[in-house]
Design an enzyme around this catalytic site. Structure first.
Site, short mmCIF file in Angstrom:
data_model
loop_
_atom_site.label_atom_id
_atom_site.label_comp_id
_atom_site.label_asym_id
_atom_site.label_seq_id
_atom_site.Cartn_x
_atom_site.Cartn_y
_atom_site.Cartn_z
N GLU A 1 -55.19 82.77 80.98
CA GLU A 1 -54.75 83.57 82.14
C GLU A 1 -55.92 84.39 82.65
O GLU A 1 -55.80 85.59 82.94
CB GLU A 1 -53.60 84.51 81.73
N GLU B 1 -47.12 86.65 73.38
CA GLU B 1 -47.23 88.11 73.20
C GLU B 1 -46.31 88.69 72.11
O GLU B 1 -45.60 89.65 72.35
CB GLU B 1 -46.97 88.81 74.52
C1 XIL Z 1 -47.05 87.94 85.33
C2 XIL Z 1 -46.93 87.27 86.71
O1 XIL Z 1 -48.23 86.97 87.17
C3 XIL Z 1 -46.23 88.20 87.66
O2 XIL Z 1 -45.96 87.53 88.88
C4 XIL Z 1 -44.91 88.72 87.05
O3 XIL Z 1 -44.35 89.67 87.91
C5 XIL Z 1 -45.16 89.33 85.68
O4 XIL Z 1 -45.81 88.40 84.86
N1 XIL Z 1 -49.07 87.82 80.65
C6 XIL Z 1 -48.34 86.66 80.82
C7 XIL Z 1 -47.91 86.27 82.19
O5 XIL Z 1 -48.14 85.91 79.86
O6 XIL Z 1 -46.69 85.57 82.19
C8 XIL Z 1 -47.82 87.47 83.10
O7 XIL Z 1 -47.56 86.99 84.41
C9 XIL Z 1 -49.11 88.27 83.06
C10 XIL Z 1 -49.37 88.78 81.67
#
Ligand code: XIL
Length: 365
Positions: free
Chosen positions: A259, A154
């Protein structure tokens, strides 16, 4: 006579065995897509520690890849300047080895979930020392033990410019290339990826391509690009996704969906900026007592279209990872509003396949 607790324990064992046996009758995603791409899931502590044998059996049957949902983020694995906590990450690596699941380390460089001590640091030298030590130590420890790394996560704004993270502010815009260079040195046996959300959108994609080209021009290794895939029911950007698969693959990179989840709850913005929140109101949790059939069917239509596209480009796609095992695990129950009831995945809260799962499996027949 048998004590009550022994009897209950026996009963629980019978239930567990029955549960495991029943789960074996559900088609296996990883087997159905074996020749196409890896099928991954995010894993949390309870799952990594194998606290429930039924859950472990379910994960092992369905998934060939896993990404730690939180435990490898800097704030957790590197809580103090000279202090690392490898306990859970070691367990995850062992989980992968034991169950033949490929681990994607997530993530070395990210602006969010950083250690608290970073906030007190205001010098370029110290940020550089943290950055270098962190990558060397973490990527070095798990070299070859994790299949791959999300080296940088990101780093881009929606318009394709670089996000003003602590790394950009103190290290300048070469920091991404530098992160890959350090990761390559520390972890020569693991694949190296750039990962982001909304990087299938044209402007952000162009920024992403510029970042990749810069890394390649410096003769530094980058093996793949991850599109997170936090999308919304009825609004999948299929054209942009297809165009992105083609453009990223043309750079010689593996493409991954890292994701994946499809949000069915109301939202007034797109994407997955964890810092962004929404105020709860009466309309924000509409399906607390169940998902209406119309929405369930929309989700099925969306997942079917998505996997059709993935299969069309299976030669370019190496992994599709869901952000959670079942709806109950999903981060979308707590983000961007806390305490909602979300339904973004293929399995319901009892690990039962949803109509979306049936549609996806049907594509493999
Ligand atoms: C999220 C997790 O799922 C949560 O448990 C945490 O509180 C915040 O992060 N993008 C990403 C992930 O790269 O690491 C994030 O994961 C969601 C968005």
């Amino acid at each position: 006579m048998m004590s009550l607790s022994t009897a209950l324990l026996l009963l629980a064992n019978v239930n567990t065995e029955q549960g495991i046996a029943l789960a074996q009758t559900i088609p296996s995603l990883k087997d159905k897509f074996k020749k196409d791409f890896l099928i991954g899931t995010a894993l949390n502590n309870t799952q990594i520690e194998e606290r429930d044998p039924q859950t472990t059996a379910f994960i092992v049957r369905q998934f060939s890849a896993a990404t730690p949902e939180n435990i490898m983020k800097a704030g957790l694995i590197h809580p103090g300047w000279d202090k690392y906590n490898f306990e859970m990450a070691d367990k995850l690596v062992e989980f992968g080895r034991k169950h033949n699941i490929k681990i994607n380390g997530h993530t070395l460089v990210w602006h969010s979930q950083l250690p608290f001590f970073i906030r007190g640091i205001h010098s370029q030298d110290s940020i550089r020392t943290f950055f270098t030590n962190h990558i060397k130590t973490v990527a070095g420890r798990y070299d070859g033990k994790v299949f791959s790394w999300d080296v940088v996560n990101e780093a881009l704004n929606e318009d394709g410019t670089l996000r003003k993270s602590v790394f950009l502010q103190y290290l300048g815009d070469d920091y991404i290339t530098e992160a890959f260079r350090l990761a390559q040195r520390a972890s020569p046996k693991s694949e190296l990826y750039y990962n982001d959300y909304n990087n299938e959108q044209p402007a952000k994609r162009a920024g992403c391509i510029a970042v990749i080209k810069k890394i390649q021009a410096a003769n530094v290794r980058i093996d793949g690009v991850g599109i997170q895939g936090h999308w919304h029911a009825g609004r999948l950007p299929l054209k942009d996704i297809e165009e992105s698969i083609l453009q990223y693959a043309a750079l010689g990179l593996k493409v991954m969906f890292t994701e994946l989840d499809i949000e069915v709850l109301p939202r007034n913005f797109q994407g997955a900026d964890v810092g962004q929140r929404m105020v709860a109101n009466e309309q924000s949790n509409p399906y607390a007592s169940g998902l209406p059939d119309s929405v369930q069917q929309q989700l099925a239509v969306d997942y079917e279209a998505l996997f059709k596209l993935f299969l069309k480009h299976k030669d370019k796609i190496s992994r599709v990872t869901f952000w959670g095992v079942n709806d109950g695990d999903s981060w979308l129950n707590n983000w961007p509003v806390r305490g909602r009831t979300s339904y973004p995945l293929l399995f319901d809260r009892n690990n039962q396949p949803k109509p979306a799962f049936e549609k996806v499996i049907a594509l493999t027949k």
